[in-house]
Design a protein around this motif. Structure first.
Motif, PDB file in Angstrom:
ATOM      1  N   ASN A  95      16.763 -42.810 -40.161  1.00 43.59           N
ATOM      2  CA  ASN A  95      17.156 -44.033 -41.045  1.00 43.59           C
ATOM      3  C   ASN A  95      18.433 -44.646 -41.187  1.00 43.59           C
ATOM      4  OD1 ASN A  95      14.489 -43.702 -42.092  1.00 43.59           O
ATOM      5  ND2 ASN A  95      15.146 -41.798 -43.214  1.00 43.59           N
ATOM      6  N   GLY A  96      19.256 -44.177 -40.130  1.00 45.04           N
ATOM      7  CA  GLY A  96      20.490 -44.720 -40.015  1.00 45.04           C
ATOM      8  C   GLY A  96      21.572 -44.404 -41.181  1.00 45.04           C
ATOM      9  N   GLU A  97      21.332 -43.176 -41.761  1.00 41.95           N
ATOM     10  CA  GLU A  97      22.207 -42.779 -42.918  1.00 41.95           C
ATOM     11  C   GLU A  97      23.363 -41.971 -42.574  1.00 41.95           C
ATOM     12  OE1 GLU A  97      19.449 -40.404 -45.424  1.00 41.95           O
ATOM     13  OE2 GLU A  97      18.120 -42.102 -45.792  1.00 41.95           O
ATOM     14  N   ARG A  98      23.544 -41.349 -41.217  1.00 44.30           N
ATOM     15  CA  ARG A  98      24.408 -40.539 -40.971  1.00 44.30           C
ATOM     16  C   ARG A  98      25.154 -41.052 -39.691  1.00 44.30           C
ATOM     17  NH1 ARG A  98      25.179 -36.494 -44.142  1.00 44.30           N
ATOM     18  NH2 ARG A  98      26.344 -35.456 -42.602  1.00 44.30           N
ATOM     19  N   THR A  99      26.406 -40.814 -39.476  1.00 42.63           N
ATOM     20  CA  THR A  99      27.179 -41.211 -38.172  1.00 42.63           C
ATOM     21  C   THR A  99      27.756 -39.981 -37.513  1.00 42.63           C
ATOM     22  OG1 THR A  99      29.358 -41.173 -39.359  1.00 42.63           O
ATOM     23  CG2 THR A  99      27.880 -43.366 -39.540  1.00 42.63           C
ATOM     24  N   VAL A 100      28.382 -40.228 -36.534  1.00 41.96           N
ATOM     25  CA  VAL A 100      28.621 -39.021 -35.382  1.00 41.96           C
ATOM     26  C   VAL A 100      29.968 -38.406 -36.328  1.00 41.96           C
ATOM     27  CG1 VAL A 100      30.163 -38.696 -33.579  1.00 41.96           C
ATOM     28  CG2 VAL A 100      28.180 -40.080 -33.270  1.00 41.96           C
ATOM     29  N   ASN A 104      30.046 -34.358 -37.334  1.00 41.03           N
ATOM     30  CA  ASN A 104      31.325 -33.576 -37.135  1.00 41.03           C
ATOM     31  C   ASN A 104      31.913 -32.964 -38.238  1.00 41.03           C
ATOM     32  OD1 ASN A 104      31.332 -34.272 -34.429  1.00 41.03           O
ATOM     33  ND2 ASN A 104      32.639 -35.972 -34.588  1.00 41.03           N
ATOM     34  N   LEU A 105      31.762 -33.647 -39.446  1.00 41.98           N
ATOM     35  CA  LEU A 105      32.227 -33.183 -40.723  1.00 41.98           C
ATOM     36  C   LEU A 105      31.338 -31.986 -41.083  1.00 41.98           C
ATOM     37  CD1 LEU A 105      33.155 -36.045 -42.658  1.00 41.98           C
ATOM     38  CD2 LEU A 105      34.701 -34.564 -41.627  1.00 41.98           C
ATOM     39  N   ASP A 119      20.263 -44.292 -33.280  1.00 41.09           N
ATOM     40  CA  ASP A 119      20.336 -45.096 -32.018  1.00 41.09           C
ATOM     41  C   ASP A 119      20.932 -44.168 -30.842  1.00 41.09           C
ATOM     42  OD1 ASP A 119      22.873 -44.447 -33.096  1.00 41.09           O
ATOM     43  OD2 ASP A 119      23.625 -46.623 -32.392  1.00 41.09           O
ATOM     44  N   ARG A 120      21.121 -42.791 -31.174  1.00 41.54           N
ATOM     45  CA  ARG A 120      21.700 -41.988 -30.306  1.00 41.54           C
ATOM     46  C   ARG A 120      21.353 -40.356 -30.198  1.00 41.54           C
ATOM     47  NH1 ARG A 120      27.392 -43.875 -30.084  1.00 41.54           N
ATOM     48  NH2 ARG A 120      26.369 -45.767 -30.918  1.00 41.54           N
ATOM     49  N   LEU A 121      21.393 -39.877 -29.360  1.00 45.18           N
ATOM     50  CA  LEU A 121      21.500 -38.251 -29.114  1.00 45.18           C
ATOM     51  C   LEU A 121      22.843 -37.839 -29.283  1.00 45.18           C
ATOM     52  CD1 LEU A 121      20.285 -35.475 -29.007  1.00 45.18           C
ATOM     53  CD2 LEU A 121      20.030 -35.728 -26.748  1.00 45.18           C
ATOM     54  N   TYR A 122      23.258 -37.068 -30.096  1.00 46.71           N
ATOM     55  CA  TYR A 122      24.748 -36.446 -30.159  1.00 46.71           C
ATOM     56  C   TYR A 122      24.507 -34.994 -30.180  1.00 46.71           C
ATOM     57  CZ  TYR A 122      29.455 -35.565 -31.694  1.00 46.71           C
ATOM     58  OH  TYR A 122      30.808 -35.242 -31.727  1.00 46.71           O
ATOM     59  N   VAL A 123      25.391 -34.386 -29.241  1.00 46.40           N
ATOM     60  CA  VAL A 123      25.607 -33.031 -29.162  1.00 46.40           C
ATOM     61  C   VAL A 123      27.037 -32.811 -29.115  1.00 46.40           C
ATOM     62  CG1 VAL A 123      24.918 -30.877 -27.922  1.00 46.40           C
ATOM     63  CG2 VAL A 123      23.358 -32.588 -27.901  1.00 46.40           C
ATOM     64  N   ASN A 124      27.503 -31.831 -30.115  1.00 44.99           N
ATOM     65  CA  ASN A 124      28.817 -31.370 -30.116  1.00 44.99           C
ATOM     66  C   ASN A 124      28.983 -29.963 -29.842  1.00 44.99           C
ATOM     67  OD1 ASN A 124      31.641 -31.041 -30.260  1.00 44.99           O
ATOM     68  ND2 ASN A 124      31.621 -32.175 -32.181  1.00 44.99           N
ATOM     69  N   PRO A 126      31.381 -26.903 -29.701  1.00 43.02           N
ATOM     70  CA  PRO A 126      32.807 -26.874 -30.241  1.00 43.02           C
ATOM     71  C   PRO A 126      33.784 -27.447 -29.350  1.00 43.02           C
ATOM     72  CG  PRO A 126      31.661 -25.038 -30.744  1.00 43.02           C
ATOM     73  CD  PRO A 126      30.721 -25.514 -29.783  1.00 43.02           C
ATOM     74  N   GLY A 127      34.217 -28.554 -29.680  1.00 50.77           N
ATOM     75  CA  GLY A 127      35.333 -29.340 -28.836  1.00 50.77           C
ATOM     76  C   GLY A 127      34.708 -30.121 -27.881  1.00 50.77           C
ATOM     77  N   TYR A 128      33.614 -30.172 -27.521  1.00 53.19           N
ATOM     78  CA  TYR A 128      33.236 -30.974 -26.353  1.00 53.19           C
ATOM     79  C   TYR A 128      31.649 -31.779 -26.572  1.00 53.19           C
ATOM     80  CZ  TYR A 128      35.759 -27.299 -23.553  1.00 53.19           C
ATOM     81  OH  TYR A 128      36.951 -26.748 -23.070  1.00 53.19           O
ATOM     82  N   PRO A 129      32.292 -32.770 -27.274  1.00 54.75           N
ATOM     83  CA  PRO A 129      31.175 -33.876 -27.869  1.00 54.75           C
ATOM     84  C   PRO A 129      30.501 -34.704 -26.582  1.00 54.75           C
ATOM     85  CG  PRO A 129      33.209 -34.686 -28.317  1.00 54.75           C
ATOM     86  CD  PRO A 129      33.454 -33.268 -27.759  1.00 54.75           C
ATOM     87  N   ILE A 130      29.217 -34.793 -26.817  1.00 54.10           N
ATOM     88  CA  ILE A 130      28.232 -35.638 -25.952  1.00 54.10           C
ATOM     89  C   ILE A 130      27.493 -36.653 -26.684  1.00 54.10           C
ATOM     90  CG2 ILE A 130      26.759 -35.530 -24.052  1.00 54.10           C
ATOM     91  CD1 ILE A 130      27.492 -32.654 -23.668  1.00 54.10           C
ATOM     92  N   GLN A 131      27.787 -37.904 -26.369  1.00 55.27           N
ATOM     93  CA  GLN A 131      26.824 -39.057 -26.876  1.00 55.27           C
ATOM     94  C   GLN A 131      26.156 -39.565 -25.746  1.00 55.27           C
ATOM     95  OE1 GLN A 131      28.633 -41.495 -30.093  1.00 55.27           O
ATOM     96  NE2 GLN A 131      30.334 -40.664 -29.747  1.00 55.27           N
ATOM     97  N   LEU A 132      24.858 -39.862 -25.946  1.00 50.58           N
ATOM     98  CA  LEU A 132      23.882 -40.397 -25.007  1.00 50.58           C
ATOM     99  C   LEU A 132      22.912 -41.259 -25.932  1.00 50.58           C
ATOM    100  CD1 LEU A 132      22.667 -37.306 -22.922  1.00 50.58           C
ATOM    101  CD2 LEU A 132      24.141 -39.000 -22.193  1.00 50.58           C
ATOM    102  N   THR A 133      23.095 -42.651 -25.618  1.00 48.29           N
ATOM    103  CA  THR A 133      22.235 -43.581 -26.471  1.00 48.29           C
ATOM    104  C   THR A 133      20.998 -43.468 -25.932  1.00 48.29           C
ATOM    105  OG1 THR A 133      22.474 -45.285 -24.320  1.00 48.29           O
ATOM    106  CG2 THR A 133      24.179 -45.413 -26.171  1.00 48.29           C
ATOM    107  N   TYR A 134      20.074 -43.788 -26.519  1.00 47.64           N
ATOM    108  CA  TYR A 134      18.573 -43.819 -26.213  1.00 47.64           C
ATOM    109  C   TYR A 134      17.983 -44.461 -24.865  1.00 47.64           C
ATOM    110  CZ  TYR A 134      17.926 -41.272 -30.765  1.00 47.64           C
ATOM    111  OH  TYR A 134      18.086 -40.369 -31.587  1.00 47.64           O
ATOM    112  N   ALA A 135      18.837 -45.676 -24.635  1.00 47.88           N
ATOM    113  CA  ALA A 135      18.458 -46.411 -23.444  1.00 47.88           C
ATOM    114  C   ALA A 135      19.007 -45.283 -21.979  1.00 47.88           C
ATOM    115  CB  ALA A 135      19.410 -47.511 -23.293  1.00 47.88           C
ATOM    116  N   GLN A 136      19.547 -44.544 -22.211  1.00 42.13           N
ATOM    117  CA  GLN A 136      20.081 -43.310 -21.432  1.00 42.13           C
ATOM    118  C   GLN A 136      18.978 -42.563 -21.128  1.00 42.13           C
ATOM    119  OE1 GLN A 136      24.245 -43.183 -22.773  1.00 42.13           O
ATOM    120  NE2 GLN A 136      24.664 -43.089 -20.619  1.00 42.13           N
ATOM    121  N   LEU A 137      18.237 -42.163 -22.322  1.00 44.21           N
ATOM    122  CA  LEU A 137      17.146 -41.162 -22.302  1.00 44.21           C
ATOM    123  C   LEU A 137      15.973 -41.600 -22.118  1.00 44.21           C
ATOM    124  CD1 LEU A 137      18.784 -39.073 -25.301  1.00 44.21           C
ATOM    125  CD2 LEU A 137      18.894 -38.565 -22.695  1.00 44.21           C
ATOM    126  N   ASN A 138      15.617 -42.374 -21.193  1.00 39.46           N
ATOM    127  CA  ASN A 138      14.380 -43.117 -20.921  1.00 39.46           C
ATOM    128  C   ASN A 138      13.154 -42.099 -21.082  1.00 39.46           C
ATOM    129  OD1 ASN A 138      12.500 -45.264 -20.431  1.00 39.46           O
ATOM    130  ND2 ASN A 138      12.526 -44.904 -18.471  1.00 39.46           N
TER     131      ASN A 138
END
Length: 256
Positions: A95-100, A104-105, A119-124, A126-138
């Motif tokens: 629903n777009g209620e939360r951000t990266v 992190n907080l 609009d994306r998959l976000y994995v963090n 500890p200290g190594y964040p990774i962001q992938l848009t759904y266009a990259q996750l076909n």
């Protein structure tokens, strides 16, 4: 083996290390590095195993979804939610209620953050964040994502072995570095006390003198106990045992 026992019970006999060949010294250095690596490996193995179990638990809470126009779309309307376990904090937010930044907080300590945002998959890690848009996750769907979480458990054994190798190599480097540092201090002690010992001789004795402090610190760390000034305590114990060993060596006779 006798020198290992002497390093624990009879430090005054550690001068026997002076007669050891280089190959045996290198082998013992590897043993000390292995002992020092055990606490971190135990903690890492526990975390990896726990991560695999928690991944399966979280998989059961994920609603059915697909990706449409690079957006997370659920089959039925659902509220955004956060699922927290001992090793993972999972955010599901179609629903777009939360951000990266919000994710992190939410992250605390060594917990891994995984977020399926609008609009994306976000994995963090500890200290190594990774962001992938759904266009990259076909082709990403709830089924494929759940399969990934379930397969984490099957890779945990390989991950434990790989983690140990990495930690062991890092610990070996640190062990060599600190042994060299302790040897520099040992040279000063030998000079002050009038002992005819070369740098290589002191290195051998220091290596065996570090056995008891290394075991002591490793035992504490394995049970999650990390003393303040841990490195300083280990250094003082090592140098004291070294002193007990070299004081049996006759002093250099100085000319009048």
């Amino acid at each position: 083996m006798s020198l290992f026992k002497n390093s624990l019970l009879h430090p005054e006999k550690l001068v026997q290390a002076l007669s050891l060949k280089k190959r045996k010294i290198i082998l013992y250095l590897l043993v000390i590095a292995t002992i020092a690596a055990i606490p971190t490996w135990v903690q890492g193995s526990t975390l990896i195993s726990e991560f695999g179990r928690d991944g399966q638990i979280i998989a059961g809470s994920i609603p059915e979804f697909t990706i449409e126009n690079e957006q997370l779309v659920t089959k039925e309307p659902v509220k955004s939610f956060i699922y927290k376990t001992n090793s993972i904090i999972f955010t599901f937010d179609p629903n777009g209620e939360r951000t990266v930044e919000d994710v992190n907080l939410d992250q605390i300590g060594n917990i891994v953050a995984i977020a399926l945002l609008e609009d994306r998959l976000y994995v963090n890690l500890p200290g190594y964040p990774i962001q992938l848009t759904y266009a990259q996750l076909n082709g990403l769907t709830s089924a494929t994502f759940i399969d990934i979480l379930f397969n984490i458990q099957s890779f945990s054994g390989t991950a434990v072995i790989f983690t140990f190798l990495i930690l062991w190599l890092a610990t070996l480097f640190v062990t060599v570095l600190y042994t060299l540092l302790y040897t520099l201090f040992a040279n000063c002690i030998a000079l002050i006390t009038g002992k005819a010992l070369k740098f290589g001789d002191n290195f051998k004795i220091i290596l065996f003198a570090s056995t008891l402090p290394t075991l002591f610190i490793a035992l504490l760390n394995t049970f999650g106990l990390v003393p303040s000034f841990q490195l300083e305590i280990k250094a003082i114990m090592t140098l004291f045992i070294y002193y007990l060993a070299v004081r049996t060596i006759p002093k250099i006779e100085r000319l009048p």
